[in-house]
Enzyme design. Structure first.
Site, PDB file in Angstrom:
ATOM      1  N   ILE A 167       5.642  -1.004  16.288  1.00  0.00           N
ATOM      2  CA  ILE A 167       6.460  -2.220  16.184  1.00  0.00           C
ATOM      3  C   ILE A 167       6.932  -2.466  14.768  1.00  0.00           C
ATOM      4  O   ILE A 167       7.722  -3.371  14.513  1.00  0.00           O
ATOM      5  CB  ILE A 167       5.710  -3.468  16.707  1.00  0.00           C
ATOM      6  N   LYS A 169       7.056  -0.633  10.453  1.00  0.00           N
ATOM      7  CA  LYS A 169       6.627   0.385   9.482  1.00  0.00           C
ATOM      8  C   LYS A 169       6.572  -0.266   8.122  1.00  0.00           C
ATOM      9  O   LYS A 169       7.532  -0.876   7.680  1.00  0.00           O
ATOM     10  CB  LYS A 169       7.647   1.525   9.445  1.00  0.00           C
ATOM     11  N   SER A 171       4.806   0.164   3.900  1.00  0.00           N
ATOM     12  CA  SER A 171       4.556   1.253   2.962  1.00  0.00           C
ATOM     13  C   SER A 171       3.142   1.804   3.093  1.00  0.00           C
ATOM     14  O   SER A 171       2.848   2.878   2.597  1.00  0.00           O
ATOM     15  CB  SER A 171       4.820   0.789   1.538  1.00  0.00           C
ATOM     16  N   PHE A 172       2.236   1.059   3.758  1.00  0.00           N
ATOM     17  CA  PHE A 172       0.874   1.568   3.912  1.00  0.00           C
ATOM     18  C   PHE A 172       0.681   2.331   5.220  1.00  0.00           C
ATOM     19  O   PHE A 172      -0.331   2.959   5.435  1.00  0.00           O
ATOM     20  CB  PHE A 172      -0.158   0.430   3.910  1.00  0.00           C
ATOM     21  N   ILE A 175       2.683  -0.014  12.120  1.00  0.00           N
ATOM     22  CA  ILE A 175       2.043  -1.077  12.915  1.00  0.00           C
ATOM     23  C   ILE A 175       2.283  -0.753  14.380  1.00  0.00           C
ATOM     24  O   ILE A 175       3.420  -0.533  14.786  1.00  0.00           O
ATOM     25  CB  ILE A 175       2.686  -2.447  12.660  1.00  0.00           C
ATOM     26  N   LYS A 188      -2.643  -1.902  12.356  1.00  0.00           N
ATOM     27  CA  LYS A 188      -1.997  -1.228  11.230  1.00  0.00           C
ATOM     28  C   LYS A 188      -2.804   0.036  10.943  1.00  0.00           C
ATOM     29  O   LYS A 188      -3.987  -0.035  10.611  1.00  0.00           O
ATOM     30  CB  LYS A 188      -1.991  -2.148  10.012  1.00  0.00           C
ATOM     31  N   ASP A 283       3.005 -10.452  -1.693  1.00  0.00           N
ATOM     32  CA  ASP A 283       4.089  -9.753  -1.004  1.00  0.00           C
ATOM     33  C   ASP A 283       4.672 -10.674   0.073  1.00  0.00           C
ATOM     34  O   ASP A 283       4.967 -10.241   1.181  1.00  0.00           O
ATOM     35  CB  ASP A 283       3.543  -8.457  -0.399  1.00  0.00           C
TER      36      ASP A 283
HETATM   37  N1  LIG Z   1       0.361  -9.073  14.022  1.00  0.00           N
HETATM   38  C1  LIG Z   1       1.607  -8.674  14.276  1.00  0.00           C
HETATM   39  N2  LIG Z   1       2.195  -9.005  15.442  1.00  0.00           N
HETATM   40  C2  LIG Z   1       3.457  -8.618  15.719  1.00  0.00           C
HETATM   41  N3  LIG Z   1       4.233  -7.892  14.880  1.00  0.00           N
HETATM   42  C3  LIG Z   1       3.705  -7.530  13.709  1.00  0.00           C
HETATM   43  C4  LIG Z   1       2.373  -7.890  13.334  1.00  0.00           C
HETATM   44  N4  LIG Z   1       2.134  -7.411  12.105  1.00  0.00           N
HETATM   45  C5  LIG Z   1       3.256  -6.774  11.721  1.00  0.00           C
HETATM   46  N5  LIG Z   1       4.199  -6.827  12.657  1.00  0.00           N
HETATM   47  C6  LIG Z   1       5.558  -6.262  12.598  1.00  0.00           C
HETATM   48  O1  LIG Z   1       5.537  -5.086  11.833  1.00  0.00           O
HETATM   49  C7  LIG Z   1       6.429  -5.216  10.724  1.00  0.00           C
HETATM   50  C8  LIG Z   1       5.919  -4.406   9.564  1.00  0.00           C
HETATM   51  O2  LIG Z   1       4.743  -4.980   9.095  1.00  0.00           O
HETATM   52  P1  LIG Z   1       4.030  -4.514   7.755  1.00  0.00           P
HETATM   53  O3  LIG Z   1       3.220  -5.653   7.329  1.00  0.00           O
HETATM   54  O4  LIG Z   1       3.357  -3.241   7.864  1.00  0.00           O
HETATM   55  O5  LIG Z   1       5.230  -4.086   6.887  1.00  0.00           O
HETATM   56  P2  LIG Z   1       5.956  -4.728   5.672  1.00  0.00           P
HETATM   57  O6  LIG Z   1       5.293  -6.000   5.265  1.00  0.00           O
HETATM   58  O7  LIG Z   1       7.408  -4.758   5.994  1.00  0.00           O
HETATM   59  O8  LIG Z   1       5.734  -3.622   4.607  1.00  0.00           O
HETATM   60  P3  LIG Z   1       4.708  -3.561   3.429  1.00  0.00           P
HETATM   61  O9  LIG Z   1       3.336  -3.633   4.021  1.00  0.00           O
HETATM   62  O10 LIG Z   1       5.045  -2.271   2.849  1.00  0.00           O
HETATM   63  O11 LIG Z   1       5.021  -4.724   2.528  1.00  0.00           O
HETATM   64  C9  LIG Z   1       6.517  -6.721  10.479  1.00  0.00           C
HETATM   65  O12 LIG Z   1       7.699  -7.066   9.799  1.00  0.00           O
HETATM   66  C10 LIG Z   1       6.480  -7.260  11.908  1.00  0.00           C
HETATM   67  O13 LIG Z   1       7.762  -7.194  12.479  1.00  0.00           O
END
Ligand SMILES: Nc1ncnc2c1ncn2[C@@H]1O[C@H](COP(=O)(O)OP(=O)(O)OP(=O)(O)O)[C@@H](O)[C@H]1O
Length: 425
Positions: A167, A169, A171-172, A175, A188, A283
Protein backbone atom coordinates in the site's frame (compact mmCIF):
# COMPACT_ATOMS: atom_id res chain seq x y z
CA UNK A 1 29.45 27.21 10.54
CA UNK A 2 28.18 27.54 7.00
CA UNK A 3 25.41 25.15 6.12
CA UNK A 4 26.59 22.54 3.67
CA UNK A 5 24.74 20.23 1.35
CA UNK A 6 23.77 17.13 3.32
CA UNK A 7 24.10 14.95 0.26
CA UNK A 8 26.98 16.87 -1.22
CA UNK A 9 29.67 15.43 -3.45
CA UNK A 10 32.65 13.57 -2.03
CA UNK A 11 35.22 15.97 -0.66
CA UNK A 12 38.07 13.80 -1.86
CA UNK A 13 38.99 10.18 -2.29
CA UNK A 14 42.22 8.44 -1.62
CA UNK A 15 44.34 7.23 -4.57
CA UNK A 16 44.16 3.49 -5.21
CA UNK A 17 47.47 1.64 -4.63
CA UNK A 18 47.11 -0.64 -7.61
CA UNK A 19 50.80 -1.47 -8.09
CA UNK A 20 51.74 -2.17 -4.45
CA UNK A 21 51.97 -5.75 -3.14
CA UNK A 22 49.09 -6.72 -0.83
CA UNK A 23 51.03 -6.62 2.49
CA UNK A 24 52.24 -3.08 1.76
CA UNK A 25 48.74 -2.06 0.84
CA UNK A 26 47.28 -3.42 4.05
CA UNK A 27 50.03 -1.82 6.16
CA UNK A 28 49.51 1.50 4.39
CA UNK A 29 45.77 1.19 4.68
CA UNK A 30 45.98 0.44 8.39
CA UNK A 31 48.18 3.50 8.95
CA UNK A 32 45.79 5.63 6.91
CA UNK A 33 42.86 4.30 8.90
CA UNK A 34 44.52 5.14 12.23
CA UNK A 35 45.39 8.63 11.09
CA UNK A 36 41.85 9.16 9.78
CA UNK A 37 40.47 8.03 13.15
CA UNK A 38 42.70 10.50 15.03
CA UNK A 39 41.73 13.26 12.65
CA UNK A 40 38.06 12.40 13.04
CA UNK A 41 38.35 12.55 16.87
CA UNK A 42 40.24 15.82 16.60
CA UNK A 43 37.60 17.46 14.40
CA UNK A 44 34.94 16.30 16.83
CA UNK A 45 36.82 18.21 19.55
CA UNK A 46 36.98 21.25 17.23
CA UNK A 47 33.16 21.07 16.87
CA UNK A 48 33.60 21.03 13.11
CA UNK A 49 30.81 19.09 11.31
CA UNK A 50 32.04 20.04 7.82
CA UNK A 51 35.42 18.44 8.42
CA UNK A 52 33.72 15.40 9.93
CA UNK A 53 31.51 15.13 6.86
CA UNK A 54 34.50 15.13 4.50
CA UNK A 55 36.23 12.37 6.44
CA UNK A 56 33.05 10.35 6.71
CA UNK A 57 32.50 10.52 2.98
CA UNK A 58 35.97 9.05 2.48
CA UNK A 59 35.45 6.36 5.10
CA UNK A 60 31.88 5.73 6.34
CA UNK A 61 33.19 3.28 8.98
CA UNK A 62 34.55 6.28 10.91
CA UNK A 63 31.09 6.80 12.33
CA UNK A 64 31.91 3.95 14.75
CA UNK A 65 35.50 5.10 15.34
CA UNK A 66 36.99 5.09 18.82
CA UNK A 67 40.35 5.74 20.42
CA UNK A 68 42.38 3.09 22.23
CA UNK A 69 40.40 3.61 25.43
CA UNK A 70 37.12 3.17 23.64
CA UNK A 71 36.21 6.87 23.61
CA UNK A 72 34.23 7.78 20.53
CA UNK A 73 33.91 11.19 18.84
CA UNK A 74 30.52 11.47 20.53
CA UNK A 75 32.14 10.99 23.96
CA UNK A 76 34.48 13.85 23.14
CA UNK A 77 31.65 16.09 21.95
CA UNK A 78 29.59 15.23 25.03
CA UNK A 79 32.48 15.97 27.38
CA UNK A 80 33.39 19.33 25.79
CA UNK A 81 29.82 20.28 24.77
CA UNK A 82 30.54 20.39 21.02
CA UNK A 83 26.88 20.58 20.03
CA UNK A 84 27.14 21.03 16.26
CA UNK A 85 29.51 18.09 15.87
CA UNK A 86 27.44 15.92 18.22
CA UNK A 87 24.29 16.67 16.29
CA UNK A 88 26.01 15.80 13.03
CA UNK A 89 27.36 12.54 14.42
CA UNK A 90 23.99 11.52 15.82
CA UNK A 91 22.27 12.33 12.56
CA UNK A 92 24.73 10.09 10.82
CA UNK A 93 24.15 7.10 13.05
CA UNK A 94 26.95 7.41 15.62
CA UNK A 95 26.34 4.85 18.38
CA UNK A 96 24.70 6.94 21.09
CA UNK A 97 25.30 4.47 23.89
CA UNK A 98 28.87 3.43 23.10
CA UNK A 99 30.74 2.76 26.34
CA UNK A 100 34.37 3.68 26.86
CA UNK A 101 36.81 1.49 28.80
CA UNK A 102 35.34 2.79 32.06
CA UNK A 103 31.88 1.85 30.88
CA UNK A 104 30.74 5.47 30.50
CA UNK A 105 28.34 6.50 27.75
CA UNK A 106 28.37 9.97 26.10
CA UNK A 107 25.29 10.97 28.12
CA UNK A 108 27.08 10.08 31.37
CA UNK A 109 29.97 12.29 30.22
CA UNK A 110 27.66 15.20 29.44
CA UNK A 111 25.92 14.79 32.82
CA UNK A 112 29.21 14.71 34.68
CA UNK A 113 30.06 18.08 33.14
CA UNK A 114 26.57 19.55 33.58
CA UNK A 115 26.09 20.20 29.83
CA UNK A 116 22.29 20.46 29.80
CA UNK A 117 21.75 21.13 26.09
CA UNK A 118 24.00 18.22 25.23
CA UNK A 119 22.06 15.99 27.64
CA UNK A 120 18.81 16.91 25.92
CA UNK A 121 20.26 16.22 22.48
CA UNK A 122 21.65 12.81 23.47
CA UNK A 123 18.39 11.81 25.13
CA UNK A 124 16.49 12.70 21.96
CA UNK A 125 18.54 10.05 20.21
CA UNK A 126 17.94 7.43 22.89
CA UNK A 127 21.03 8.25 24.95
CA UNK A 128 21.24 6.45 28.27
CA UNK A 129 23.31 7.31 31.28
CA UNK A 130 25.60 4.31 31.50
CA UNK A 131 28.76 3.75 33.49
CA UNK A 132 30.16 4.81 36.81
CA UNK A 133 32.70 7.42 35.80
CA UNK A 134 35.73 5.59 37.09
CA UNK A 135 37.76 8.66 36.10
CA UNK A 136 36.81 10.27 39.39
CA UNK A 137 33.56 11.90 38.34
CA UNK A 138 30.45 11.55 40.39
CA UNK A 139 28.52 8.35 39.85
CA UNK A 140 25.99 8.42 37.06
CA UNK A 141 22.76 6.47 37.25
CA UNK A 142 22.78 3.28 35.25
CA UNK A 143 19.68 2.77 33.14
CA UNK A 144 17.74 -0.35 34.03
CA UNK A 145 18.25 -3.13 31.49
CA UNK A 146 15.38 -3.89 29.15
CA UNK A 147 13.23 -6.76 30.36
CA UNK A 148 14.20 -10.06 28.81
CA UNK A 149 10.65 -10.91 27.81
CA UNK A 150 8.62 -8.64 25.64
CA UNK A 151 4.97 -8.43 24.85
CA UNK A 152 5.30 -6.88 21.42
CA UNK A 153 7.22 -9.52 19.47
CA UNK A 154 5.08 -10.85 16.63
CA UNK A 155 5.61 -14.30 15.21
CA UNK A 156 6.11 -13.65 11.46
CA UNK A 157 4.22 -16.88 10.75
CA UNK A 158 1.11 -15.21 12.16
CA UNK A 159 1.28 -12.50 9.52
CA UNK A 160 -0.76 -13.42 6.48
CA UNK A 161 0.30 -11.54 3.36
CA UNK A 162 -1.51 -13.89 0.96
CA UNK A 163 -4.51 -11.61 0.45
CA UNK A 164 -2.51 -8.49 1.20
CA UNK A 165 -0.94 -5.93 -1.10
CA UNK A 166 1.70 -3.23 -1.07
CA UNK A 167 0.00 0.00 0.00
CA UNK A 168 2.99 2.29 0.14
CA UNK A 169 6.70 2.60 -0.33
CA UNK A 170 8.97 4.60 1.95
CA UNK A 171 12.71 4.96 2.09
CA UNK A 172 12.97 2.26 4.78
CA UNK A 173 10.91 -0.33 2.94
CA UNK A 174 7.46 -1.30 1.74
CA UNK A 175 4.17 -1.01 3.61
CA UNK A 176 1.87 -3.98 3.23
CA UNK A 177 -1.72 -4.46 4.12
CA UNK A 178 -1.75 -7.88 5.81
CA UNK A 179 -3.86 -9.86 8.25
CA UNK A 180 -2.79 -10.71 11.77
CA UNK A 181 -5.00 -13.03 13.79
CA UNK A 182 -7.90 -12.11 11.52
CA UNK A 183 -7.38 -8.35 11.83
CA UNK A 184 -6.26 -6.12 8.94
CA UNK A 185 -2.96 -4.47 9.85
CA UNK A 186 -0.32 -2.35 8.14
CA UNK A 187 3.13 -3.93 8.13
CA UNK A 188 6.27 -2.01 7.33
CA UNK A 189 8.96 -4.40 6.10
CA UNK A 190 12.33 -2.75 6.72
CA UNK A 191 14.79 -3.20 3.86
CA UNK A 192 17.20 -6.00 4.87
CA UNK A 193 20.15 -3.77 3.93
CA UNK A 194 19.16 -1.36 6.70
CA UNK A 195 19.22 -3.94 9.44
CA UNK A 196 22.45 -5.77 8.83
CA UNK A 197 24.19 -5.08 12.13
CA UNK A 198 23.38 -6.09 15.66
CA UNK A 199 23.45 -2.54 17.04
CA UNK A 200 20.66 -1.50 14.65
CA UNK A 201 18.55 -4.41 15.82
CA UNK A 202 19.26 -3.47 19.44
CA UNK A 203 18.24 0.16 18.78
CA UNK A 204 15.17 -1.09 16.92
CA UNK A 205 14.06 -3.20 19.88
CA UNK A 206 14.64 -0.35 22.28
CA UNK A 207 12.61 2.06 20.18
CA UNK A 208 9.74 -0.40 19.66
CA UNK A 209 9.64 -0.88 23.43
CA UNK A 210 8.85 2.84 23.74
CA UNK A 211 6.51 3.11 20.76
CA UNK A 212 4.33 0.22 21.74
CA UNK A 213 3.41 2.02 24.96
CA UNK A 214 1.96 5.01 23.08
CA UNK A 215 -1.78 5.37 23.01
CA UNK A 216 -3.62 8.37 21.64
CA UNK A 217 -6.64 8.82 19.34
CA UNK A 218 -4.57 10.96 16.95
CA UNK A 219 -1.51 8.73 16.84
CA UNK A 220 -1.41 5.58 14.70
CA UNK A 221 -1.39 2.63 17.08
CA UNK A 222 1.67 0.41 17.12
CA UNK A 223 0.69 -3.19 17.58
CA UNK A 224 3.95 -5.08 17.51
CA UNK A 225 7.11 -5.87 15.62
CA UNK A 226 9.23 -8.67 14.23
CA UNK A 227 12.78 -8.24 15.47
CA UNK A 228 14.37 -10.88 13.26
CA UNK A 229 15.29 -10.18 9.67
CA UNK A 230 13.49 -8.72 7.82
CA UNK A 231 12.53 -6.36 10.66
CA UNK A 232 8.83 -5.54 10.53
CA UNK A 233 6.61 -3.05 12.27
CA UNK A 234 2.93 -3.66 12.65
CA UNK A 235 0.40 -0.86 13.19
CA UNK A 236 -3.34 -0.56 12.93
CA UNK A 237 -4.52 -0.29 9.31
CA UNK A 238 -6.25 2.92 8.30
CA UNK A 239 -8.27 2.44 5.16
CA UNK A 240 -9.09 6.02 4.14
CA UNK A 241 -5.67 6.88 2.72
CA UNK A 242 -3.22 9.62 3.55
CA UNK A 243 -3.52 13.40 3.47
CA UNK A 244 -1.22 13.65 0.44
CA UNK A 245 -3.58 11.59 -1.74
CA UNK A 246 -6.60 13.31 -0.23
CA UNK A 247 -5.31 16.77 -1.14
CA UNK A 248 -4.28 15.55 -4.59
CA UNK A 249 -7.83 14.32 -5.21
CA UNK A 250 -9.74 17.14 -3.52
CA UNK A 251 -7.55 20.22 -3.82
CA UNK A 252 -7.63 22.87 -1.10
CA UNK A 253 -9.80 22.21 1.94
CA UNK A 254 -12.57 24.46 3.25
CA UNK A 255 -11.25 26.42 6.23
CA UNK A 256 -13.42 24.52 8.75
CA UNK A 257 -12.07 21.13 7.58
CA UNK A 258 -8.49 22.38 7.51
CA UNK A 259 -8.87 23.58 11.11
CA UNK A 260 -10.41 20.26 12.13
CA UNK A 261 -7.53 18.28 10.58
CA UNK A 262 -4.97 20.70 12.01
CA UNK A 263 -6.43 20.27 15.50
CA UNK A 264 -6.11 16.49 15.22
CA UNK A 265 -2.49 16.79 14.12
CA UNK A 266 -1.74 19.25 16.95
CA UNK A 267 -3.32 16.91 19.50
CA UNK A 268 -1.29 13.94 18.27
CA UNK A 269 1.87 16.03 18.36
CA UNK A 270 1.20 17.38 21.86
CA UNK A 271 0.99 13.78 23.00
CA UNK A 272 4.23 12.78 21.28
CA UNK A 273 6.18 15.84 22.40
CA UNK A 274 5.10 15.79 26.02
CA UNK A 275 5.28 12.19 27.18
CA UNK A 276 7.99 10.79 29.44
CA UNK A 277 9.86 9.92 26.27
CA UNK A 278 9.59 13.08 24.21
CA UNK A 279 9.24 11.92 20.61
CA UNK A 280 10.23 14.32 17.87
CA UNK A 281 8.69 13.19 14.59
CA UNK A 282 11.16 14.89 12.22
CA UNK A 283 9.33 13.70 9.12
CA UNK A 284 5.89 15.23 9.47
CA UNK A 285 4.37 15.51 5.99
CA UNK A 286 0.99 14.82 4.35
CA UNK A 287 2.00 11.23 3.47
CA UNK A 288 2.51 10.53 7.17
CA UNK A 289 -0.93 11.79 8.15
CA UNK A 290 -3.51 9.07 7.80
CA UNK A 291 -7.22 9.65 7.54
CA UNK A 292 -10.07 7.83 9.19
CA UNK A 293 -13.43 7.35 7.53
CA UNK A 294 -14.98 9.81 10.00
CA UNK A 295 -12.70 12.61 8.77
CA UNK A 296 -10.22 12.47 11.60
CA UNK A 297 -6.46 12.40 11.20
CA UNK A 298 -3.77 10.31 12.87
CA UNK A 299 -0.04 10.94 12.89
CA UNK A 300 2.02 8.01 11.55
CA UNK A 301 5.62 7.00 10.90
CA UNK A 302 7.36 8.50 13.92
CA UNK A 303 10.08 7.20 16.15
CA UNK A 304 12.12 4.85 14.06
CA UNK A 305 13.34 7.28 11.46
CA UNK A 306 16.39 8.20 13.50
CA UNK A 307 17.60 4.58 13.51
CA UNK A 308 17.35 4.03 9.80
CA UNK A 309 17.67 7.57 8.50
CA UNK A 310 21.39 7.68 7.73
CA UNK A 311 21.45 4.18 6.36
CA UNK A 312 18.43 4.86 4.24
CA UNK A 313 19.80 8.13 2.88
CA UNK A 314 21.34 6.22 0.00
CA UNK A 315 18.10 4.38 -0.72
CA UNK A 316 16.31 7.66 -0.31
CA UNK A 317 18.37 9.24 -3.06
CA UNK A 318 18.32 6.16 -5.26
CA UNK A 319 14.56 5.81 -5.19
CA UNK A 320 14.19 9.55 -5.73
CA UNK A 321 11.93 9.60 -2.66
CA UNK A 322 12.99 13.01 -1.45
CA UNK A 323 9.51 14.28 -0.64
CA UNK A 324 10.34 14.92 3.00
CA UNK A 325 12.72 17.75 2.08
CA UNK A 326 9.83 20.03 1.18
CA UNK A 327 8.59 20.01 4.78
CA UNK A 328 12.01 20.06 6.44
CA UNK A 329 12.94 22.68 9.04
CA UNK A 330 16.05 24.75 8.23
CA UNK A 331 17.93 23.46 11.26
CA UNK A 332 17.44 19.84 10.14
CA UNK A 333 18.54 20.67 6.60
CA UNK A 334 21.64 22.40 7.99
CA UNK A 335 22.40 19.59 10.46
CA UNK A 336 22.19 21.96 13.40
CA UNK A 337 20.96 20.94 16.81
CA UNK A 338 17.19 20.84 16.91
CA UNK A 339 14.21 20.13 19.11
CA UNK A 340 10.45 19.62 18.96
CA UNK A 341 10.07 22.86 16.98
CA UNK A 342 11.18 21.09 13.78
CA UNK A 343 7.77 19.48 13.77
CA UNK A 344 6.09 22.88 14.14
CA UNK A 345 7.88 24.07 11.00
CA UNK A 346 6.65 21.02 9.05
CA UNK A 347 3.18 21.60 10.45
CA UNK A 348 3.18 25.14 8.96
CA UNK A 349 3.93 23.64 5.54
CA UNK A 350 1.09 21.16 5.95
CA UNK A 351 -1.34 23.90 7.02
CA UNK A 352 -0.30 25.85 3.94
CA UNK A 353 -0.86 22.82 1.71
CA UNK A 354 -4.30 22.13 3.17
CA UNK A 355 -5.42 25.72 2.56
CA UNK A 356 -3.71 26.35 -0.77
CA UNK A 357 -4.29 22.87 -2.20
CA UNK A 358 -0.74 22.55 -3.47
CA UNK A 359 2.57 21.58 -1.85
CA UNK A 360 4.68 24.45 -0.54
CA UNK A 361 7.07 25.87 -3.16
CA UNK A 362 5.73 23.36 -5.67
CA UNK A 363 7.57 25.22 -8.43
CA UNK A 364 10.85 23.91 -6.94
CA UNK A 365 12.12 20.35 -6.59
CA UNK A 366 11.87 19.17 -2.95
CA UNK A 367 15.59 19.47 -2.23
CA UNK A 368 15.77 22.93 -3.81
CA UNK A 369 12.73 24.01 -1.82
CA UNK A 370 14.36 22.96 1.46
CA UNK A 371 17.63 24.61 0.50
CA UNK A 372 15.97 27.89 -0.44
CA UNK A 373 14.03 27.92 2.81
CA UNK A 374 17.09 27.11 4.91
CA UNK A 375 19.65 29.28 3.19
CA UNK A 376 17.66 32.16 1.71
CA UNK A 377 14.75 32.29 4.13
CA UNK A 378 12.34 31.77 1.22
CA UNK A 379 8.76 30.90 2.22
CA UNK A 380 5.69 29.93 0.18
CA UNK A 381 3.33 32.77 -0.80
CA UNK A 382 -0.01 32.78 0.99
CA UNK A 383 -2.36 33.31 -1.94
CA UNK A 384 -5.77 31.96 -0.93
CA UNK A 385 -8.29 34.66 -0.05
CA UNK A 386 -9.99 32.58 2.65
CA UNK A 387 -7.39 33.00 5.38
CA UNK A 388 -8.62 34.75 8.46
CA UNK A 389 -5.80 37.00 9.75
CA UNK A 390 -5.28 34.68 12.74
CA UNK A 391 -4.57 31.74 10.43
CA UNK A 392 -2.08 33.72 8.37
CA UNK A 393 -0.34 34.85 11.54
CA UNK A 394 -0.22 31.28 12.84
CA UNK A 395 1.35 29.88 9.66
CA UNK A 396 3.96 32.65 9.55
CA UNK A 397 4.87 32.10 13.22
CA UNK A 398 5.12 28.34 12.76
CA UNK A 399 7.58 28.61 9.86
CA UNK A 400 9.82 31.22 11.55
CA UNK A 401 13.49 30.68 10.82
CA UNK A 402 14.20 31.13 14.51
CA UNK A 403 12.84 28.04 16.23
CA UNK A 404 12.28 29.99 19.47
CA UNK A 405 9.69 32.14 17.66
CA UNK A 406 7.63 29.10 16.68
CA UNK A 407 4.75 28.26 19.05
CA UNK A 408 4.41 24.91 20.77
CA UNK A 409 1.66 22.54 19.65
CA UNK A 410 -0.25 23.39 22.85
CA UNK A 411 -0.30 27.04 21.79
CA UNK A 412 -1.18 26.06 18.24
CA UNK A 413 -4.15 24.04 19.45
CA UNK A 414 -5.40 26.97 21.51
CA UNK A 415 -5.15 29.29 18.50
CA UNK A 416 -6.99 26.80 16.29
CA UNK A 417 -9.73 26.42 18.90
CA UNK A 418 -10.18 30.15 19.16
CA UNK A 419 -10.34 30.39 15.35
CA UNK A 420 -12.98 27.68 15.32
CA UNK A 421 -15.03 29.47 17.98
CA UNK A 422 -14.76 32.66 15.90
CA UNK A 423 -16.09 30.77 12.87
CA UNK A 424 -19.01 29.30 14.85
CA UNK A 425 -20.25 32.72 15.94
N1 LIG B 1 -1.07 2.21 9.10
C1 LIG B 1 -1.30 2.47 7.81
N2 LIG B 1 -2.53 2.27 7.30
C2 LIG B 1 -2.79 2.53 6.00
N3 LIG B 1 -1.88 3.01 5.12
C3 LIG B 1 -0.64 3.23 5.57
C4 LIG B 1 -0.28 2.97 6.93
N4 LIG B 1 1.01 3.31 7.09
C5 LIG B 1 1.44 3.75 5.90
N5 LIG B 1 0.48 3.71 4.98
C6 LIG B 1 0.57 4.12 3.57
O1 LIG B 1 1.86 3.87 3.09
C7 LIG B 1 2.45 5.09 2.63
C8 LIG B 1 3.94 5.04 2.82
O2 LIG B 1 4.22 5.05 4.18
P1 LIG B 1 5.69 5.22 4.76
O3 LIG B 1 5.52 5.73 6.12
O4 LIG B 1 6.51 4.04 4.61
O5 LIG B 1 6.35 6.12 3.70
P2 LIG B 1 6.75 7.62 3.67
O6 LIG B 1 6.45 8.28 4.97
O7 LIG B 1 6.16 8.20 2.43
O8 LIG B 1 8.28 7.49 3.45
P3 LIG B 1 9.45 7.63 4.47
O9 LIG B 1 9.25 6.59 5.54
O10 LIG B 1 10.59 7.39 3.61
O11 LIG B 1 9.39 9.04 5.01
C9 LIG B 1 1.72 6.18 3.41
O12 LIG B 1 1.78 7.42 2.74
C10 LIG B 1 0.30 5.62 3.47
O13 LIG B 1 -0.38 5.90 2.28
Amino acid sequence: MECSNPDGPLCGTEPACETNPPNIISCKEEKARISRTSLFLWHARQDDPSALRCLLQQDPSLISAHGYDGRTPLHICAFYSCLAAASFLLDHGAPVNAQDRWGNSPLADAQSKGHKEMETLLKEFGGQSLGNHGLGFRNAAVAPPLPQTCDWEVDPLELDFSKGRVIGKGSFGEIWKATWRGTPVAVKKILPSLSDDSSTIKDFKHEVQLLVKLRHPNVVQFLGAVSSKPLMLMTEFLGAGDLHSYLKDNGSLPLAIAIKFAKDIARGMIYLHNGTNCIIHRDLKPRNLLLLENDHVKVADFGLSKIFRIKSRQAYILTGETGSYRYMAPEVFCHKSYDTKVDVFSFAMILYEMLEGEPPLSELAPYEAAKSMAKRGLRPKLRAKTYPPQMKELIIKCWSSNKEDRPSFKEILMTLESMQRGGDR
